[in-house]
Design an enzyme around this catalytic site. Structure first.
Site: not given
Length: 314
Positions: A220, A222, A225, A251-252
């Site tokens: 990930s 931010g 993408g 992120g989860d």
């Protein structure tokens, strides 16, 4: 069924203010209390999409009971492993432009017996799961190889396993050959032992991890993408958030989106970025529902190794 494991869950309180000024009194515009912890959030997002899931977590004190109460309306089944010390509480302060400052407690210290009970509960469930997802920080008392041991247990049961962690616990888990890891940029740089300047560096590290036994690497990035590196190749996906309200749990949500469509990698990557994008547009650590997620707005391309990572938040 997807089983998530969160060794260090939390109650997450999000406080919204106009702007943080150090040393000043701040008046909150809004306060929100959510169940928290990486694996807990993954289970919440999956449950909102109708995917059968189960969250395994240590639970202590009134805080642990409150965490389970908050999960009930979200239809997240919970296996609580009783522990003596209370579950931790975290605070996120979110400014009007989406800037988020997090204050995380270390969590309870678990005894050897409590760690063993958690591990036993996971092992008993692993054989019935489509995926085992082991996530987040480890509280005091947990061995640094706990995620790695759970990877081994899942693989022995014939269950696919994903890891979302950081530091030494993630490095040890990678050696146990998980099917999927989802580091952010800072976590990947820590595995690499130095800064990552561009997407070429990201690819090099991801391929090195795959050579060491990791099946698939989802990074990930931010606002930039995400990058996916797997046995079928390299892909880069982007989307645009119309409004950033909170980055907590994004992120989860991304990991949940990937797991929801994991049978087809490009669809899984689109879903992952769509979920992450939707999450930053929601207050607190609320997880996206199906109506919030728009995979058709996600663009998937070949990875341009020269794209700079300067200014990308970890």
């Amino acid at each position: 069924m997807i089983v998530t494991v969160t060794p260090n869950p939390s109650l997450d309180r999000t406080v919204q203010v106009d702007q943080v000024s150090p040393g000043e009194v701040h008046r909150a515009k809004r306060v929100q209390l959510d169940p928290g912890g990486k694996g807990v959030n993954v289970a919440r997002a999956l449950a909102a999409a109708g995917v059968p899931t189960l969250a395994v977590l240590p639970s202590g004190g009134a805080e642990g009971a409150r965490l389970a109460e908050l999960l009930a309306p979200e239809a997240v089944p919970v296996v609580e492993v009783p522990v003596h010390a209370p579950t931790r509480s975290n605070i996120a302060v979110v400014e009007s432009d989406g800037t988020t400052s997090k204050f995380n407690e270390p969590g309870p210290r678990l005894s050897e017996a409590e760690v063993a009970a958690l591990e036993t509960a996971v092992i008993e469930l692993a054989g019935r799961a489509k995926w085992l997802v082991t996530c987040g920080s480890l509280p005091d008392g947990c061995p640094p190889d706990l995620h790695a041991r759970l990877v081994g247990a899942a693989r022995a049961a014939g269950t696919r396993v994903a890891v979302d962690a950081s530091g030494q616990p993630l490095a040890l888990a990678c050696r146990a050959a998980p099917d999927l890891i989802k580091p952010n940029l800072a976590e990947l740089a820590e595995l690499a032992g130095g800064p990552l300047r561009d997407l070429g560096d990201v690819l090099d590290v991801a391929h090195g991890l795959r050579a060491g036994g990791v099946g698939t690497v989802l990074v990930s990035l931010g606002r930039l993408g995400a990058v996916l590196v797997s046995a079928t190749g390299e892909r880069f996906a982007t989307s645009t958030a119309t409004e950033v309200r909170s980055t907590v749990g994004a992120g989860d949500a991304m990991l949940a989106g990937f797991l929801r469509e994991s049978a087809a990698e490009e669809a899984a990557l689109r879903s992952a970025v769509a979920y992450g994008t939707a999450a930053v547009g929601l207050a607190g650590s609320r997880m996206p529902g199906l109506s919030d997620v728009h995979p058709q707005r996600v663009r998937v391309d070949a990875v341009d190794r020269t794209v700079s990572l300067s200014g990308v938040a970890a």
